[in-house]
Design an enzyme around this catalytic site. Sequence first.
Site, PDB file in Angstrom:
ATOM      1  N   PHE A  11       0.835  -1.212   0.000  1.00 17.96           N
ATOM      2  CA  PHE A  11       0.000   0.000   0.000  1.00 17.96           C
ATOM      3  C   PHE A  11       0.872   1.266   0.000  1.00 17.96           C
ATOM      4  O   PHE A  11       0.867   2.053  -0.962  1.00 17.96           O
ATOM      5  CB  PHE A  11      -0.920  -0.075   1.233  1.00 17.96           C
ATOM      6  CG  PHE A  11      -1.641   1.186   1.596  1.00 17.96           C
ATOM      7  CD1 PHE A  11      -2.109   2.063   0.622  1.00 17.96           C
ATOM      8  CD2 PHE A  11      -1.870   1.489   2.938  1.00 17.96           C
ATOM      9  CE1 PHE A  11      -2.787   3.233   0.976  1.00 17.96           C
ATOM     10  CE2 PHE A  11      -2.547   2.643   3.297  1.00 17.96           C
ATOM     11  CZ  PHE A  11      -2.993   3.526   2.321  1.00 17.96           C
ATOM     12  N   ILE A  12       1.623   1.463   1.052  1.00 16.32           N
ATOM     13  CA  ILE A  12       2.376   2.715   1.174  1.00 16.32           C
ATOM     14  C   ILE A  12       3.550   2.733   0.188  1.00 16.32           C
ATOM     15  O   ILE A  12       3.782   3.726  -0.504  1.00 16.32           O
ATOM     16  CB  ILE A  12       2.850   2.916   2.627  1.00 16.32           C
ATOM     17  CG1 ILE A  12       1.625   3.001   3.554  1.00 16.32           C
ATOM     18  CG2 ILE A  12       3.716   4.179   2.751  1.00 16.32           C
ATOM     19  CD1 ILE A  12       1.934   2.960   5.036  1.00 16.32           C
ATOM     20  N   ASP A  32       8.827  -9.002  -1.941  1.00 15.66           N
ATOM     21  CA  ASP A  32       8.720 -10.462  -2.071  1.00 15.66           C
ATOM     22  C   ASP A  32       7.287 -10.886  -2.407  1.00 15.66           C
ATOM     23  O   ASP A  32       6.998 -12.073  -2.499  1.00 15.66           O
ATOM     24  CB  ASP A  32       9.224 -11.178  -0.808  1.00 15.66           C
ATOM     25  CG  ASP A  32       8.328 -10.948   0.402  1.00 15.66           C
ATOM     26  OD1 ASP A  32       7.327 -10.205   0.297  1.00 15.66           O
ATOM     27  OD2 ASP A  32       8.635 -11.517   1.476  1.00 15.66           O
ATOM     28  N   ASN A  84      11.771 -11.591   9.621  1.00 14.44           N
ATOM     29  CA  ASN A  84      11.353 -10.782   8.476  1.00 14.44           C
ATOM     30  C   ASN A  84      11.535  -9.285   8.738  1.00 14.44           C
ATOM     31  O   ASN A  84      11.998  -8.549   7.868  1.00 14.44           O
ATOM     32  CB  ASN A  84       9.896 -11.064   8.135  1.00 14.44           C
ATOM     33  CG  ASN A  84       9.532 -10.525   6.756  1.00 14.44           C
ATOM     34  OD1 ASN A  84       9.861 -11.128   5.750  1.00 14.44           O
ATOM     35  ND2 ASN A  84       8.909  -9.366   6.719  1.00 14.44           N
ATOM     36  N   SER A 108       5.969   2.121  13.560  1.00 15.21           N
ATOM     37  CA  SER A 108       4.513   2.027  13.724  1.00 15.21           C
ATOM     38  C   SER A 108       4.059   2.555  15.078  1.00 15.21           C
ATOM     39  O   SER A 108       4.793   2.437  16.084  1.00 15.21           O
ATOM     40  CB  SER A 108       4.086   0.565  13.598  1.00 15.21           C
ATOM     41  OG  SER A 108       2.739   0.420  13.960  1.00 15.21           O
ATOM     42  N   TYR A 131       4.535  -7.896  16.502  1.00 12.96           N
ATOM     43  CA  TYR A 131       4.669  -6.927  15.406  1.00 12.96           C
ATOM     44  C   TYR A 131       5.180  -5.591  15.957  1.00 12.96           C
ATOM     45  O   TYR A 131       6.175  -5.045  15.474  1.00 12.96           O
ATOM     46  CB  TYR A 131       3.306  -6.739  14.711  1.00 12.96           C
ATOM     47  CG  TYR A 131       3.257  -5.541  13.788  1.00 12.96           C
ATOM     48  CD1 TYR A 131       3.851  -5.572  12.534  1.00 12.96           C
ATOM     49  CD2 TYR A 131       2.613  -4.359  14.185  1.00 12.96           C
ATOM     50  CE1 TYR A 131       3.810  -4.459  11.693  1.00 12.96           C
ATOM     51  CE2 TYR A 131       2.558  -3.250  13.345  1.00 12.96           C
ATOM     52  CZ  TYR A 131       3.165  -3.302  12.104  1.00 12.96           C
ATOM     53  OH  TYR A 131       3.121  -2.204  11.286  1.00 12.96           O
ATOM     54  N   ASN A 160      -2.869   5.327  11.574  1.00 11.24           N
ATOM     55  CA  ASN A 160      -3.733   4.517  10.693  1.00 11.24           C
ATOM     56  C   ASN A 160      -3.814   5.145   9.310  1.00 11.24           C
ATOM     57  O   ASN A 160      -4.588   6.087   9.112  1.00 11.24           O
ATOM     58  CB  ASN A 160      -5.124   4.368  11.305  1.00 11.24           C
ATOM     59  CG  ASN A 160      -5.085   3.426  12.483  1.00 11.24           C
ATOM     60  OD1 ASN A 160      -4.659   3.805  13.571  1.00 11.24           O
ATOM     61  ND2 ASN A 160      -5.469   2.196  12.274  1.00 11.24           N
ATOM     62  N   LYS A 169      -5.083  -5.635   1.522  1.00 11.67           N
ATOM     63  CA  LYS A 169      -4.752  -5.914   2.923  1.00 11.67           C
ATOM     64  C   LYS A 169      -5.885  -6.592   3.694  1.00 11.67           C
ATOM     65  O   LYS A 169      -5.687  -7.013   4.834  1.00 11.67           O
ATOM     66  CB  LYS A 169      -4.320  -4.624   3.636  1.00 11.67           C
ATOM     67  CG  LYS A 169      -2.987  -4.092   3.107  1.00 11.67           C
ATOM     68  CD  LYS A 169      -2.521  -2.865   3.856  1.00 11.67           C
ATOM     69  CE  LYS A 169      -2.095  -3.195   5.269  1.00 11.67           C
ATOM     70  NZ  LYS A 169      -1.607  -1.996   5.976  1.00 11.67           N
ATOM     71  N   PHE A 192     -16.822  -2.874  17.083  1.00 10.26           N
ATOM     72  CA  PHE A 192     -16.839  -3.326  18.477  1.00 10.26           C
ATOM     73  C   PHE A 192     -17.595  -2.306  19.325  1.00 10.26           C
ATOM     74  O   PHE A 192     -17.546  -1.107  19.067  1.00 10.26           O
ATOM     75  CB  PHE A 192     -15.405  -3.476  19.009  1.00 10.26           C
ATOM     76  CG  PHE A 192     -14.591  -4.505  18.275  1.00 10.26           C
ATOM     77  CD1 PHE A 192     -15.201  -5.650  17.771  1.00 10.26           C
ATOM     78  CD2 PHE A 192     -13.229  -4.343  18.089  1.00 10.26           C
ATOM     79  CE1 PHE A 192     -14.469  -6.615  17.086  1.00 10.26           C
ATOM     80  CE2 PHE A 192     -12.489  -5.293  17.409  1.00 10.26           C
ATOM     81  CZ  PHE A 192     -13.109  -6.426  16.906  1.00 10.26           C
TER      82      PHE A 192
HETATM   83  N1  LIG Z   1      -0.777   1.036   6.675  1.00  8.15           N
HETATM   84  C1  LIG Z   1      -0.683   1.455   7.925  1.00  8.15           C
HETATM   85  O1  LIG Z   1      -1.641   1.999   8.495  1.00  8.15           O
HETATM   86  C2  LIG Z   1       0.619   1.278   8.687  1.00  8.15           C
HETATM   87  C3  LIG Z   1       0.645   1.688  10.036  1.00  8.15           C
HETATM   88  C4  LIG Z   1       1.835   1.545  10.730  1.00  8.15           C
HETATM   89  C5  LIG Z   1       2.953   1.052  10.106  1.00  8.15           C
HETATM   90  N2  LIG Z   1       2.895   0.634   8.813  1.00  8.15           N
HETATM   91  C6  LIG Z   1       4.114   0.115   8.186  1.00  8.15           C
HETATM   92  O2  LIG Z   1       4.250   0.672   6.909  1.00  8.15           O
HETATM   93  C7  LIG Z   1       4.881  -0.263   6.041  1.00  8.15           C
HETATM   94  C8  LIG Z   1       4.034  -0.465   4.809  1.00  8.15           C
HETATM   95  O3  LIG Z   1       2.778  -1.015   5.207  1.00  8.15           O
HETATM   96  P1  LIG Z   1       1.572  -1.194   4.192  1.00  8.15           P
HETATM   97  O4  LIG Z   1       0.353  -0.717   4.868  1.00  8.15           O
HETATM   98  O5  LIG Z   1       1.946  -0.632   2.875  1.00  8.15           O
HETATM   99  O6  LIG Z   1       1.468  -2.799   4.144  1.00  8.15           O
HETATM  100  P2  LIG Z   1       1.550  -3.819   2.912  1.00  8.15           P
HETATM  101  O7  LIG Z   1       1.361  -5.170   3.508  1.00  8.15           O
HETATM  102  O8  LIG Z   1       0.649  -3.388   1.850  1.00  8.15           O
HETATM  103  O9  LIG Z   1       3.053  -3.642   2.418  1.00  8.15           O
HETATM  104  C9  LIG Z   1       4.159  -4.347   2.922  1.00  8.15           C
HETATM  105  C10 LIG Z   1       4.931  -4.884   1.733  1.00  8.15           C
HETATM  106  O10 LIG Z   1       6.142  -5.501   2.182  1.00  8.15           O
HETATM  107  C11 LIG Z   1       6.340  -6.698   1.415  1.00  8.15           C
HETATM  108  N3  LIG Z   1       7.253  -7.527   2.197  1.00  8.15           N
HETATM  109  C12 LIG Z   1       7.052  -8.102   3.406  1.00  8.15           C
HETATM  110  N4  LIG Z   1       8.169  -8.709   3.812  1.00  8.15           N
HETATM  111  C13 LIG Z   1       9.111  -8.532   2.845  1.00  8.15           C
HETATM  112  C14 LIG Z   1      10.467  -8.898   2.686  1.00  8.15           C
HETATM  113  N5  LIG Z   1      11.127  -9.595   3.624  1.00  8.15           N
HETATM  114  N6  LIG Z   1      11.123  -8.539   1.562  1.00  8.15           N
HETATM  115  C15 LIG Z   1      10.500  -7.840   0.602  1.00  8.15           C
HETATM  116  N7  LIG Z   1       9.209  -7.443   0.695  1.00  8.15           N
HETATM  117  C16 LIG Z   1       8.537  -7.786   1.805  1.00  8.15           C
HETATM  118  C17 LIG Z   1       4.934  -7.224   1.198  1.00  8.15           C
HETATM  119  O11 LIG Z   1       4.845  -8.123   0.103  1.00  8.15           O
HETATM  120  C18 LIG Z   1       4.163  -5.941   0.947  1.00  8.15           C
HETATM  121  O12 LIG Z   1       4.163  -5.581  -0.423  1.00  8.15           O
HETATM  122  C19 LIG Z   1       5.113  -1.520   6.851  1.00  8.15           C
HETATM  123  O13 LIG Z   1       6.428  -1.505   7.350  1.00  8.15           O
HETATM  124  C20 LIG Z   1       4.115  -1.384   7.973  1.00  8.15           C
HETATM  125  O14 LIG Z   1       4.531  -2.094   9.124  1.00  8.15           O
HETATM  126  C21 LIG Z   1       1.740   0.743   8.092  1.00  8.15           C
END
Ligand SMILES: NC(=O)c1ccc[n+]([C@@H]2O[C@H](COP(=O)([O-])OP(=O)(O)OC[C@H]3O[C@@H](n4cnc5c(N)ncnc54)[C@H](O)[C@@H]3O)[C@@H](O)[C@H]2O)c1
Length: 296
Positions: A11-12, A32, A84, A108, A131, A160, A169, A192
């Site tokens: 996503f991000i 990955d 990971n 996070s 996590y 969020n 997701k 909830f």
């Molecule tokens: N979306 C939110 O609200 C939020 C909030 C807090 C933190 N985060 C953090 O932001 C980041 C992005 O989150 P997101 O919402 O885009 O989630 P997401 O699950 O859409 O993206 C995570 C990506 O990382 C890839 N990935 C996971 N392990 C990997 C690895 N070992 N090597 C290569 N690729 C790998 C996944 O395939 C996925 O494309 C993450 O680190 C997440 O913990 C997101």
Amino acid sequence: MRILVTGGAGFIGSNLAKYLAAHGHKVVVLDDFSSGDFKNLVKFTGEVYTDRCENPPAGRFDAIFHEASITDTTVTDQWKMMQNNLERFRTILSWAMVWKARVVWASSAATYGNRPAPMRESDEPSPLNVYGYSKLAMERLAAKWHGDSHLPIIGLRYFNVYGPGEAHKGKFASMIYQLAQQMKAGKRPRIFHDGNQRRDFVWIDDVIQANVKSLEAEGCHILNVGSGVSESFNAIIAELNRVMHTNLQPEYIDNPYSFFQNHTEADIAAARTILGYSPNVGLVEGVRNYYGSGAM
Ligand SMILES: NC(=O)c1ccc[n+]([C@@H]2O[C@H](COP(=O)([O-])OP(=O)(O)OC[C@H]3O[C@@H](n4cnc5c(N)ncnc54)[C@H](O)[C@@H]3O)[C@@H](O)[C@H]2O)c1
């Protein structure tokens, strides 16, 4: 700049990769595809590497945005989560040391657990699951790495995040997205008891802004990235009813989780000062944009 975006199918990461490429940078995505979605990359024309953050892509990079992570917060396999998130971050940092690349990475608000809101970076960390702990361990590793490398490294504690590109997701997508799906299907939105839990929802473009501004920052920082205000789930449903022209009342259910953040809200003073970060999109505009984009 030549920039590596890990987690770029997510996503991000995909929003960031597309933004950076559109603003003249040479962007390489590394993912990955464990939780990301190829659909997020259809409009991204740069190079894509499929790897678990174990092998560096060819050539040197000026900057790394490290978004790759297990984002399923219910994973309880501690080895899997720590391998990971923490160990692959260690690998990424070893590449950055060789490339002399600056690093911006995703921490996070899960590091706070159930701390009272508003959450400040100086609060005692209190993660409620592995996590959140993995992100805390990454923050400590980032500080050590900065001490060794003297290179800039900025960790962003996202709250969020919501916006286009999160559909893959599922139950880990933002509550805004999930509630909208139920309501679009004509169902009463399930939340909830009593719907007064509050979250700091931050629009994806504001998160991109924080990342891009981090490219200019010096030193080593951990910074909250939220909107700076919180909204209740009841308020989200009211806003969704407004833009969707529906009148679906919430169906309240019992909370099955033993750990649950009741109120998250970022104090964003540090990001304002250090990055010049200033979120532009509030809930009303964000929900309207999102619905209007057709991605919700
Ligand atoms: N979306 C939110 O609200 C939020 C909030 C807090 C933190 N985060 C953090 O932001 C980041 C992005 O989150 P997101 O919402 O885009 O989630 P997401 O699950 O859409 O993206 C995570 C990506 O990382 C890839 N990935 C996971 N392990 C990997 C690895 N070992 N090597 C290569 N690729 C790998 C996944 O395939 C996925 O494309 C993450 O680190 C997440 O913990 C997101």
